[in-house]
Structures are given as C-alpha cells and as structure tokens.
Design a protein around this motif. Structure first.
Motif: not given
Length: 140
Positions: A40-69
């Motif tokens: 989901p974080l990859h999708i949100a980043a590609e779509l350039n969603v709002s910062s509050d959605l990005l922050l929610l995704l990052i806070e909810s699953f930080p490991h996504a930051l180091v997971t490649s597609d």
C-alpha cells in the motif's frame, strides 16, 4: 489485478478516516503486495496522496519503507519523485534513516530520483543533509 481493499481504496482516493478504519479492521493488509508486488505504501507514493495518508501508512507499518516491490523499487524512491512534504521525509528519517542510502536495481538513490524529477529545493536539501555522500555516487 489481484489486490486487497486497501490497495483499491488508495487508488480510489480514500480519506484519512476511511484508511484508518481499513487499517484498524485489517492491519495485515499493510504487509500484502498487490499483483505487481506493491505494498500500500508503494501505491500511495506513486499516486502522490496527501501527507496525512502517507504518514498514517508509515506509522502503521514502518517496515514498508525498506520493502521493495517486484521491480526492486522502495517507497522512498517513489516518494523522492513525487512527495513535496518535508514532514514525510522527516518521519522516514526517524523510522528508517538507512533507506536514504539504499539503491534501486538501476543503482539510483533517492537523491538521484529527486534531482531528476525536479523535486522541491527543500526536499533536495533534506536528502543531501541525510546523505551528502549520495551526491558523489553514480547511477548504473
């Protein structure tokens, strides 16, 4: 394309309240990739969603930051191209600062993506502050 409701909701311009509800009801969805290997974080980043959605995704699953597609791309590579919110990069720095030094399969660092895609000066300055050595690294 095989996906979960959270993937489709991001594509369909979900609100923060709706996204939070999805995460609360099915938190494992944050760990699931769609048929193209994107979290989901990859999708949100590609779509350039709002910062509050990005922050929610990052806070909810930080490991996504180091997971490649499936193409070897991390969310930070996508965010470096699209995100114009320093607060998002600061949160990433608090959670997984090492991802600013991680290359994609083409040898590109986040700073490469940001500079190629005419990123905001404040974002470029932040990326340089976190990893100035990236200015001396060539892409493949």
């Amino acid at each position: 394309m095989a996906s979960l409701p959270i993937h489709g909701a991001l594509i369909g311009h979900v609100s923060r309240v709706e996204l939070d509800s999805l995460i609360q009801r099915a938190p494992t969805g944050l760990r699931e990739k769609d048929s193209t290997g994107k979290l989901p974080l990859h999708i949100a980043a590609e779509l350039n969603v709002s910062s509050d959605l990005l922050l929610l995704l990052i806070e909810s699953f930080p490991h996504a930051l180091v997971t490649s597609d499936s193409s070897g791309v991390l969310p930070i590579h996508l965010l470096a191209k699209t995100c114009r919110h320093v607060a998002v990069f600061e949160e990433i720095g608090r959670r997984h600062q090492e991802c600013f030094k991680m290359k994609d399969l083409d040898g590109w660092l986040p700073i490469h993506h940001a500079s190629r895609d005419n990123q905001d000066v404040a974002i470029l300055q932040y990326l340089v502050r976190l990893y100035a050595g990236g200015l001396c690294i060539r892409t493949l």
